[in-house]
Design an enzyme around this catalytic site. Sequence first.
Site, PDB file in Angstrom:
ATOM      1  CB  SER A 298      -0.903   0.011   1.229  1.00 29.53           C
ATOM      2  OG  SER A 298      -0.104   0.260   2.370  1.00 29.53           O
ATOM      3  CE  LYS A 299      -1.701   6.965  -2.663  1.00 28.50           C
ATOM      4  NZ  LYS A 299      -2.880   7.774  -2.530  1.00 28.50           N
ATOM      5  NE  ARG A 300       0.603   0.381   5.822  1.00 26.03           N
ATOM      6  CZ  ARG A 300       1.144  -0.789   5.993  1.00 26.03           C
ATOM      7  NH1 ARG A 300       2.289  -0.909   6.609  1.00 26.03           N
ATOM      8  NH2 ARG A 300       0.537  -1.874   5.564  1.00 26.03           N
ATOM      9  CG  HIS A 301       4.564  -1.131   1.901  1.00 32.18           C
ATOM     10  ND1 HIS A 301       3.250  -1.487   1.888  1.00 32.18           N
ATOM     11  CD2 HIS A 301       5.123  -1.788   2.938  1.00 32.18           C
ATOM     12  CE1 HIS A 301       3.012  -2.342   2.862  1.00 32.18           C
ATOM     13  NE2 HIS A 301       4.133  -2.534   3.514  1.00 32.18           N
ATOM     14  N   GLY A 302       5.529   3.153   0.050  1.00 30.62           N
ATOM     15  CA  GLY A 302       6.145   3.954  -1.022  1.00 30.62           C
ATOM     16  C   GLY A 302       5.206   3.974  -2.206  1.00 30.62           C
TER      17      GLY A 302
END
Length: 462
Positions: free
Chosen positions: A237-241
């Site tokens: 998800s976005k939190r991984h980049g």
Amino acid sequence: MSVITRFAPSPTGYLHVGGARTALYCWLYARKMQGKFILRVEDTDTERSTQESVDAILDAMQWLDLHYDEGPYYQTQRFDRYRATCDQLLQEGKAYRCYCSKERLENLRNTQIENKEKPRYDGHCRDLQEAQAGSYVVRFRNPVLGIVEFDDLIRGKLSFSNAELDDLIIVRSDGVPTYNFTVVVDDLDMKITHVIRGDDHINNTPRQINILKALGATPPLYAHVSMILGSDGKRLSKRHGAVSVMQYREDGFLPEALLNYLVRLGWSHGDQEIFSREELVNLFDLRGVNKAPAAFNMEKLIWLNQHYMKTSSPEHVAKELAWHMQRLGVDTTQGPPLTEIVQAQAERSKTLKEMAEKSHYFYGAVHFNDEATKKHLTANEIPTLTMLRDEFTQLATWTKEPLHQVILNVSEKLGVKLGKIAQPLRVALTGDTVSPPMDVTLALLGRETTLSRINSALILCG
Ligand code: GLU
């Protein structure tokens, strides 16, 4: 039977890397089998679908060069067809009108949850003989007994009990058909032979197979691809980049690097890591796709990107570099050809974004790094830079070898080490202490720019 695959994104956001991998597998399989690849935009959810997302998906498909043979088809343009198919099912008694109110369904659900049962429709309207007044939805009359079985090309045999599947809504009370229904009508009309999609759809497949059978069709083959995880083992998800394909473009990756990366993320051929498109088309096989989810590994993607920056045709890489230069506001119409910048910088950049950021001095004004200027453009360097300028002025041919010779001569004449000559020159020409080798940099800049930059640097020195 010729193979027909489809990629069927819902335009409710950008194209993310998981979707791109699915599209790639669909594309590859169609190419391998010399079949057809169709793009279908599943935009029936009018509240969440946007034109912007459609454009983002089409742009990403184009950037990745995943060419589709047909489409894009839009489900919102096929409502008549869904309506006609629904009417057919109603007439044949394979679907029925359900008049249950929201309250009734809510109460039913609450009771089922209280009794620790799985919430499902209880078939209240299944056997109504007469049409009633008021609004209704249309439900598919799912078989009550038996099982639905299919041989997933990735996961093997999967089996579902019909008792687990309730009568799903195929058309809502506002007349809008639902996902499971439109997919079935489309897969049937478009003669899809292989449905390759994310494994979040596994539970929809037995429902879709039942509807297809009710329509007298032979279901296609299915291949459910596992999801992509972040490096921490959680769903990507976005939190991984970055998760959007076009974000990878912005971050400076080449499309072939991203595709090569994505294909390996879930598929392998021995321990080969690098595949050309032609090789992939020959070697790819759905049976070689992994069941287990794969974790995203940024280092490997960077490694592949570096590989392709060095080995893809400089013309192709230059096209991408031009896009990045433009984003940085650098006008590349005057100055060295971008293909030569690619050749000079590929070894020393991880991404095209980095390459662009490191190459602006070939085109515009030099931005001097304070520290480098203080250290290397001092009064002590005036003799060196002056001698360099004079020798460069007289040089007959402006190519790498003679340019290198000038630097050697100056070093010898002044009795100063090569590095001590090159560094002030480098700062004078590029504004900083890192650049391709001096002879390459000089050749790319050309005589006029070189001389005028040395003159400006001499003013700073002194
Ligand atoms: N539109 C669905 C999605 O974006 C895909 C449906 C399918 O491939 O069957 O998840």
